[in-house]
Design an enzyme around this catalytic site. Structure first.
Site, mmCIF file in Angstrom:
data_model
loop_
_atom_site.group_PDB
_atom_site.id
_atom_site.type_symbol
_atom_site.label_atom_id
_atom_site.label_comp_id
_atom_site.label_asym_id
_atom_site.label_seq_id
_atom_site.Cartn_x
_atom_site.Cartn_y
_atom_site.Cartn_z
ATOM 1 N N THR A 86 78.132 61.885 65.102
ATOM 2 C CA THR A 86 77.290 62.548 64.264
ATOM 3 C C THR A 86 77.720 63.973 63.912
ATOM 4 O OG1 THR A 86 76.046 63.649 65.963
ATOM 5 C CG2 THR A 86 75.374 61.163 65.438
ATOM 6 N N ASP A 87 78.848 64.466 64.464
ATOM 7 C CA ASP A 87 79.242 65.797 64.270
ATOM 8 C C ASP A 87 80.692 65.892 63.893
ATOM 9 O OD1 ASP A 87 79.045 68.569 63.661
ATOM 10 O OD2 ASP A 87 79.433 69.116 65.692
ATOM 11 N N LEU A 88 81.202 64.804 63.297
ATOM 12 C CA LEU A 88 82.801 64.825 63.163
ATOM 13 C C LEU A 88 83.206 65.323 61.881
ATOM 14 C CD1 LEU A 88 85.455 64.088 64.421
ATOM 15 C CD2 LEU A 88 85.189 61.589 63.368
#
Length: 294
Positions: A193-195
């Site tokens: 989700t935060d790559l």
């Protein structure tokens, strides 16, 4: 006395919960230093993040590692469990952990260069390859929350600020998709989700390793968005080509990526509604397959 970076202290300002965590942080660091037999270096204070205290350390056996204590944060609640699930492929290895303290002793990435230093088109290829390796189905029972838990929280926050919406029609359509998209995924997997390129480091065990996951189970297309938001020049100048290229590398539906990008740019909660986010939302909405008028 452990050093507290200014960016981390600023991130804790205004939140009683975060203030309490910050007040206990020096004692917590000293406890872990003794328990895990660590020699601490000065903490990192780079531009990539301010939601954790992170420092290089040396273990008793001389092996270099990284100590991380995460700020209490809804989206990162199960970072420890996700790192155990991926077990170093292709994320950093978790060497020790204390879930109650949200503390992690992590493999050191050397030389630790951030992927952001490469041109964005090369970043696309690396991140797509990493995401396809991360996307696995966790067997039940597992602790990971559905992606809808995060988007529902966002919707509540955005609705609470309706008095300052700059374009009510745009925001309402974004909110509609934030509700629809998480519930229409046919093949949910564990997401990072935060790559983005700031959360990928060059290493020796593997060419690139993922750090700082914020795990949820859900739609692969969502995981394309964070990297794309970190490529604002390309997204504003040619969103169609940029989305299609990255979706093709990921082997996922570009239209679904576009819908997620629109939903986030139009309706994700924020303190300030910027011109760029509204411009991007308006450009993206033109190509959506929706029967609604915005």
């Amino acid at each position: 006395m452990p050093i507290i970076p200014e960016r981390l202290a600023a991130a804790c300002a205004g939140s009683p919960e975060h203030g309490d965590w910050l007040a206990l942080l020096p004692a917590t660091i000293r406890e872990l230093e003794a328990r895990w037999s660590l020699t601490l270096g000065p903490p990192f204070d780079g531009k990539e993040g301010s939601c954790a205290w992170v420092a290089p350390v040396v273990r008793r056996d001389g092996v270099r590692a990284v100590l991380k204590l995460g700020l209490p944060h809804m989206e990162a609640t199960h970072e420890i469990q996700a790192l155990r699930f991926w077990d170093g492929d292709p994320a950093v290895l978790l060497l020790e952990a204390d879930a109650d303290l949200n503390a992690m002793l992590l493999e050191a990435c050397e030389p630790g260069t951030v992927l952001r230093e490469l041109p964005e088109e090369e970043q696309d290829v690396v991140i797509a390859g990493l995401l396809k390796r991360l996307w696995r189905k966790p067997e039940a029972p597992h602790p990971f929350r559905p992606l809808s838990a995060m988007t529902l929280r966002w919707a509540v926050e955005t609705n609470a600020s309706s008095a300052v919406w700059p374009d009510a029609g745009l925001v309402r359509e974004g909110l509609r998709l934030l509700e629809e998209l998480p519930n229409t995924s046919s093949d949910p997997v564990l997401l990072a989700t935060d790559l983005h390129a700031g959360n990928v480091l060059r290493a020796q065990r593997q060419p690139w390793l993922v750090i700082d996951p914020k795990p949820f189970v859900g739609d692969r297309a969502y995981d394309a968005t964070q990297h794309l938001f970190n490529c604002p020049r390309r997204m504003l100048s040619d969103p169609d080509t940029t989305i299609r290229r990255f979706a093709d590398l990921l082997e996922i539906d570009p239209q679904r990526v576009r819908r997620w990008m629109f939903a986030r740019s139009a309706a994700e909660p924020r303190n300030i509604w910027t011109h760029d986010s509204l411009t991007l939302a308006r450009r993206l909405v033109r190509g959506l397959n929706s029967s609604r008028n915005v």
